[in-house]
Write a protein that holds these residues in place. Structure first.
Motif, PDB file in Angstrom:
ATOM      1  N   LEU A  80     111.805  90.206  48.269  1.00 30.22           N
ATOM      2  CA  LEU A  80     111.371  88.809  48.358  1.00 30.22           C
ATOM      3  C   LEU A  80     112.024  88.098  49.543  1.00 30.22           C
ATOM      4  N   LYS A  81     113.247  88.509  49.876  1.00 27.98           N
ATOM      5  CA  LYS A  81     113.900  87.963  51.079  1.00 27.98           C
ATOM      6  C   LYS A  81     113.105  88.346  52.325  1.00 27.98           C
ATOM      7  N   GLU A  82     112.677  89.591  52.347  1.00 27.08           N
ATOM      8  CA  GLU A  82     111.884  90.080  53.479  1.00 27.08           C
ATOM      9  C   GLU A  82     110.558  89.328  53.560  1.00 27.08           C
ATOM     10  N   LEU A  83     109.942  89.071  52.404  1.00 26.32           N
ATOM     11  CA  LEU A  83     108.690  88.328  52.369  1.00 26.32           C
ATOM     12  C   LEU A  83     108.886  86.900  52.889  1.00 26.32           C
ATOM     13  N   SER A  84     109.971  86.251  52.486  1.00 26.58           N
ATOM     14  CA  SER A  84     110.220  84.866  52.920  1.00 26.58           C
ATOM     15  C   SER A  84     110.494  84.788  54.420  1.00 26.58           C
ATOM     16  N   ASN A  85     111.049  85.860  55.000  1.00 27.26           N
ATOM     17  CA  ASN A  85     111.338  85.879  56.445  1.00 27.26           C
ATOM     18  C   ASN A  85     110.086  86.191  57.269  1.00 27.26           C
ATOM     19  N   LYS A  86     109.309  87.192  56.809  1.00 25.84           N
ATOM     20  CA  LYS A  86     108.149  87.629  57.580  1.00 25.84           C
ATOM     21  C   LYS A  86     106.917  86.760  57.333  1.00 25.84           C
ATOM     22  N   ALA A  87     106.768  86.297  56.089  1.00 21.07           N
ATOM     23  CA  ALA A  87     105.575  85.508  55.745  1.00 21.07           C
ATOM     24  C   ALA A  87     105.997  84.322  54.881  1.00 21.07           C
ATOM     25  N   PRO A  88     106.649  83.324  55.474  1.00 22.26           N
ATOM     26  CA  PRO A  88     107.163  82.190  54.684  1.00 22.26           C
ATOM     27  C   PRO A  88     106.070  81.428  53.944  1.00 22.26           C
ATOM     28  N   GLY A  89     104.889  81.314  54.548  1.00 23.92           N
ATOM     29  CA  GLY A  89     103.788  80.625  53.872  1.00 23.92           C
ATOM     30  C   GLY A  89     103.347  81.371  52.628  1.00 23.92           C
ATOM     31  N   THR A  90     103.240  82.690  52.744  1.00 23.90           N
ATOM     32  CA  THR A  90     102.867  83.522  51.597  1.00 23.90           C
ATOM     33  C   THR A  90     103.926  83.437  50.510  1.00 23.90           C
TER      34      THR A  90
ATOM     35  N   MET B 107     107.438  86.008  31.401  1.00 24.28           N
ATOM     36  CA  MET B 107     108.346  86.632  32.367  1.00 24.28           C
ATOM     37  C   MET B 107     107.608  87.665  33.204  1.00 24.28           C
ATOM     38  N   LEU B 108     106.749  88.454  32.565  1.00 18.15           N
ATOM     39  CA  LEU B 108     105.997  89.492  33.286  1.00 18.15           C
ATOM     40  C   LEU B 108     105.046  88.870  34.301  1.00 18.15           C
ATOM     41  N   VAL B 109     104.303  87.850  33.888  1.00 23.58           N
ATOM     42  CA  VAL B 109     103.323  87.256  34.795  1.00 23.58           C
ATOM     43  C   VAL B 109     104.018  86.521  35.945  1.00 23.58           C
ATOM     44  N   ARG B 110     105.202  85.975  35.707  1.00 22.68           N
ATOM     45  CA  ARG B 110     105.940  85.316  36.788  1.00 22.68           C
ATOM     46  C   ARG B 110     106.364  86.336  37.848  1.00 22.68           C
ATOM     47  N   VAL B 111     106.896  87.462  37.384  1.00 24.53           N
ATOM     48  CA  VAL B 111     107.314  88.506  38.331  1.00 24.53           C
ATOM     49  C   VAL B 111     106.105  89.046  39.085  1.00 24.53           C
ATOM     50  N   GLY B 112     105.000  89.275  38.365  1.00 22.80           N
ATOM     51  CA  GLY B 112     103.785  89.755  39.026  1.00 22.80           C
ATOM     52  C   GLY B 112     103.305  88.790  40.091  1.00 22.80           C
ATOM     53  N   ALA B 113     103.408  87.487  39.816  1.00 19.80           N
ATOM     54  CA  ALA B 113     102.977  86.473  40.787  1.00 19.80           C
ATOM     55  C   ALA B 113     103.876  86.456  42.020  1.00 19.80           C
ATOM     56  N   LEU B 114     105.177  86.678  41.823  1.00 23.21           N
ATOM     57  CA  LEU B 114     106.106  86.665  42.962  1.00 23.21           C
ATOM     58  C   LEU B 114     105.823  87.809  43.935  1.00 23.21           C
ATOM     59  N   TYR B 115     105.350  88.943  43.405  1.00 22.33           N
ATOM     60  CA  TYR B 115     105.178  90.135  44.252  1.00 22.33           C
ATOM     61  C   TYR B 115     103.718  90.437  44.585  1.00 22.33           C
ATOM     62  N   HIS B 116     102.774  89.639  44.103  1.00 23.73           N
ATOM     63  CA  HIS B 116     101.373  90.050  44.210  1.00 23.73           C
ATOM     64  C   HIS B 116     100.866  90.082  45.651  1.00 23.73           C
ATOM     65  N   ASP B 117     101.469  89.311  46.547  1.00 23.20           N
ATOM     66  CA  ASP B 117     100.983  89.253  47.936  1.00 23.20           C
ATOM     67  C   ASP B 117     101.946  89.874  48.943  1.00 23.20           C
ATOM     68  N   ILE B 118     102.811  90.785  48.506  1.00 23.78           N
ATOM     69  CA  ILE B 118     103.789  91.372  49.455  1.00 23.78           C
ATOM     70  C   ILE B 118     103.097  92.190  50.542  1.00 23.78           C
ATOM     71  N   GLY B 119     101.848  92.598  50.293  1.00 20.53           N
ATOM     72  CA  GLY B 119     101.109  93.354  51.307  1.00 20.53           C
ATOM     73  C   GLY B 119     100.816  92.538  52.551  1.00 20.53           C
ATOM     74  N   LYS B 120     100.889  91.217  52.466  1.00 22.59           N
ATOM     75  CA  LYS B 120     100.619  90.356  53.622  1.00 22.59           C
ATOM     76  C   LYS B 120     101.734  90.430  54.664  1.00 22.59           C
ATOM     77  N   MET B 121     102.868  91.050  54.310  1.00 26.59           N
ATOM     78  CA  MET B 121     103.967  91.209  55.283  1.00 26.59           C
ATOM     79  C   MET B 121     103.562  92.090  56.454  1.00 26.59           C
ATOM     80  N   MET B 122     102.578  92.976  56.212  1.00 27.24           N
ATOM     81  CA  MET B 122     102.161  93.908  57.261  1.00 27.24           C
ATOM     82  C   MET B 122     101.473  93.156  58.416  1.00 27.24           C
ATOM     83  N   ASN B 123     100.650  92.159  58.082  1.00 28.25           N
ATOM     84  CA  ASN B 123      99.948  91.362  59.098  1.00 28.25           C
ATOM     85  C   ASN B 123      99.992  89.883  58.693  1.00 28.25           C
ATOM     86  N   PRO B 124     101.154  89.265  58.702  1.00 25.61           N
ATOM     87  CA  PRO B 124     101.294  87.908  58.136  1.00 25.61           C
ATOM     88  C   PRO B 124     100.431  86.855  58.831  1.00 25.61           C
ATOM     89  N   THR B 125     100.256  86.947  60.145  1.00 24.48           N
ATOM     90  CA  THR B 125      99.545  85.879  60.876  1.00 24.48           C
ATOM     91  C   THR B 125      98.035  85.891  60.639  1.00 24.48           C
TER      92      THR B 125
END
Length: 682
Positions: free
Chosen positions: A468-478, A501-519
């Motif tokens: 999640l740290k990596e996500l916030s650095n590479k794709a802060p909007g996401t 708890m499960l749905v919250r965690v799923g929501a936090l990680y659901h868009d991590i694929g956008k780190m590959m092409n954030p812009t």
């Protein structure tokens, strides 16, 4: 043969469950005692509830433990003592006396007195060695019988008090000298005797204990017998005294008699039926009410393994010492299953396990009542297991329930508290402490079976994790979008009773694929430059769709649990990348619609369905201009209704009523985000 192989391949999941069912059944039956079981339940001091009982066969009446204990004590108290007689000691003592007498006594002594004193000494020696002189003073009762052995042959039998102890020799000499009037020679005469007297008796401890053991082995553990057909007890009679002992003897005979091979096979067959019936009920419960678990062989294996583990541990304790039966932390089972699945499955599995254990534990009714009540308390009290304080509080409550229930049963059985076994309360405390082992056990199960508990979900929900740290650095909007979706999804899950708890965690990680092409995603375009301007609609759609595939790859690389990866797979379902599809359609009306669709699958649980709704609503809400309450209501209704029309929730076990509740939550939350006031009619 080929058709049969194809059939097995198509039904390999059911075949696996069948093998698991059969193997678990036989393993549990193997642990069970292979003897008959008395079919009547009775309690001392209580009326006999069944019909008149007649002896089904001849059997002996067993003595009570107190009777056997009293007999052993009597035999031990009356046991003979055995002493070895050393030959030649008397002759040696007399010889030394004769030679030493002349040296010790003065020559001035009158001849007649000297002769008389000399003969007195010989008489005293004879008296001392009539029974013998002990080598040491033993702490035996004076009245015990002593048997003197010469070369393992019995020489004579006397009382232990008749044997001469060395510290009594001086008193004997003084008494004899006073009687004969030779007190003036006391000092040299006593000195002479202490020089020449030797012990000739030594205690044979090994022979004495062997003889005692032989006598103890002759004890009969029965007193009388009951012939076949004799009335043992009538209905309504109080179970006490001799009737109680006859019933205990009959029960013991059932459980200890030697069975023929035919009987043995029948008992094994009967146990197999009972165990298979119990496990079948568990499978049917999973099939009817927890089909998602039933379809997952790993989860079914996990449940059966835990049931078998509890039976195995309890059997070991019963075989070692059944008094420690309450040390086994049976309540770990519902705790573990609740942590990974849900409370209802945990309680059902716990009850099935306790029913199985009723066949091997003593006082089965009491045991089953205590364990089922404790299991219910476990399910009712333990919530949010990832909070350490909750676990300690719940274990304390479970221990208290054990103690209260046991106390009640004891008073019912005994009628008083005078003989209360306080050590049993200590066992309940140890059981509670052992239950705390559930935390490391859950961690081990997560690694072995690939399951996810609330504890792991809590760790994953920390926004300081590496991913999640990596996500916030590479794709802060996401990242910001994911946080908003997580809040909306958690509130929605709480509203309909889903796993928040499960749905919250799923929501936090659901868009991590956008780190590959954030812009390439609007929320990360801070410069005003849109890379899609350089791409065709098909290429743009592919980049957008690929964030799901990329997210799955990143999640697997970072060892995210499958339950979390499911949210990445399903958060767009098989929906259309609508903007680029319409853009391409303006150019080519015959475009293949499937090229602009996400690969799916569609959401297949309440939690994944919630995420799809919240993700779409949150993302689209950014396009709202001058939002009002009515606009937000229409906006939420339009997006979710479109998903329903597209049949995106077809595979999810979510109802229309729950969807309406989620809409209500989303409308309320969006209104708060935009700080809207209630619109009053003009």
């Amino acid at each position: 043969m080929k058709d049969f192989i194809n059939f097995l391949y198509r039904n390999h999941s059911l075949a696996y469950k069948l093998i698991l069912f059969i193997s678990t059944t036989f393993l549990i039956v193997y642990l069970f005692p292979k003897s008959g079981k008395f079919k009547y339940n009775f309690e001392k001091g209580k009326p006999w509830q069944s019909e008149n009982l007649y002896a089904p066969f001849d059997f002996a009446i067993k003595k009570t433990d107190d009777e056997i204990k009293a007999e052993k004590k009597e035999i031990t108290d009356k046991a003979n003592l055995y002493f070895n007689v050393e030959l030649g000691v008397v002759d040696r003592v007399i010889s030394e006396y004769k030679s030493e007498f002349k040296l010790e006594l003065p020559d001035s002594l009158v001849t007649s007195n000297k002769t008389h004193l000399y003969n007195l000494g010989l008489n005293i020696i004879d008296k001392l060695y009539v029974n013998g002189v002990l080598d040491e003073d033993y702490a035996f009762a004076e009245g015990k019988k002593a048997i003197l052995l010469e070369g393992r042959t019995e020489k004579q039998t006397v009382r232990y008090s008749d044997l001469i102890k060395q510290n009594n020799i001086k008193d004997i000499l003084t008494s004899q000298l006073a009687k004969e009037g030779f007190m003036q020679f006391q000092k040299p005469f006593i000195a002479l005797f202490f020089e020449v007297i030797e012990p000739n008796l030594s205690y044979d401890k090994a022979f004495t204990e062997k003889a005692l053991q032989s006598d103890l082995e002759k004890i009969s553990f029965t007193r009388g017998s009951v012939e076949k057909g004799t009335l043992i007890i009538s209905k309504g009679e109080v179970v006490e005294g001799d009737k109680y002992q006859k019933l205990k003897s009959l029960e013991s005979e059932y459980e200890s008699q030697v069975w023929t091979k035919s009987n043995y096979y029948w008992i094994v067959f009967a146990y197999t039926l009972l165990v298979s019936l119990a496990l079948l009920m568990l499978l049917l419960f999973l099939r009817k009410y927890r089909n998602d678990i039933f379809e997952n062989n790993t989860k079914v294996t996990f449940i059966f393994f835990n049931v078998f583990l509890m039976v195995f541990i309890t059997t070991l304790v019963v075989n070692y010492n059944s008094q420690y039966i309450y040390v086994v932390p049976i309540c770990i089972l519902p705790l573990v299953l609740k942590a990974f699945f849900d409370a209802r499955l945990g309680l059902f599995s716990h009850v099935i396990t306790v029913l199985l254990l009723g066949s091997i534990v003593p006082n089965s009714y009491e045991y089953m009542f205590l364990q089922i009540i404790a299991g219910i308390v476990t399910i009712l009290t333990v919530s949010e297991l990832y909070k350490r304080a909750n676990l300690f509080i719940s274990v304390g409550q479970i221990t208290l329930i054990y103690i209260i229930a046991y106390f009640a049963f004891f008073v019912i059985h005994e009628g008083s508290v005078e003989t209360l076994k306080w050590e049993t309360f200590g066992m309940f405390v140890l059981c509670g402490l052992a239950t705390l082992f559930v935390q490391p056990l859950i961690y081990a199960y997560e690694k072995l079976f690939g399951l996810v508990s609330d504890v792991s979900l809590l760790e994953l929900s920390d926004t300081n994790t590496k991913l999640l740290k990596e996500l916030s650095n590479k794709a802060p909007g996401t990242f910001h979008h994911s946080l908003n979706v997580a809040n909306l999804a958690e509130a929605s899950a709480n509203e309909i009773g889903a796993n928040a708890m499960l749905v919250r965690v799923g929501a936090l990680y659901h868009d991590i694929g956008k780190m590959m092409n954030p812009t390439y995603f609007t929320e990360n375009q801070s410069t005003g430059i849109n890379p899609h301007d350089e791409l065709s609609s098909k290429e743009s759609a592919k980049v957008i769709i690929d964030h799901v595939i990329n997210g799955i790859e990143i999640a697997k690389k970072n060892n995210l649990p499958d339950r979390v990866i499911d949210f990445i797979r399903t958060h767009h379902g098989t929906s259309l990348v609508y903007y680029f599809y319409m853009k391409e359609k303006e150019i080519d009306d015959s475009i293949d619609k499937n090229q602009f669709k996400y690969p799916g699958p569609k959401p297949f649980s309440k939690e994944t369905a919630i995420l799809m709704m919240c993700d779409s609503v949150e993302a689209a809400s950014k396009s709202l201009k001058e939002p009002t309450s009515s606009k937000i209501d229409a906006f939420v209704e339009n997006i979710i209704n479109k998903q329903m029309v597209d049949e995106q929730f077809l595979n999810a076990n979510i109802t229309f009523k729950e969807i309406q509740s989620i809409k209500k939550v989303l409308k309320h939350k969006l209104a708060n985000i935009y700080h809207l006031r209630i619109e009053y009619p003009e």
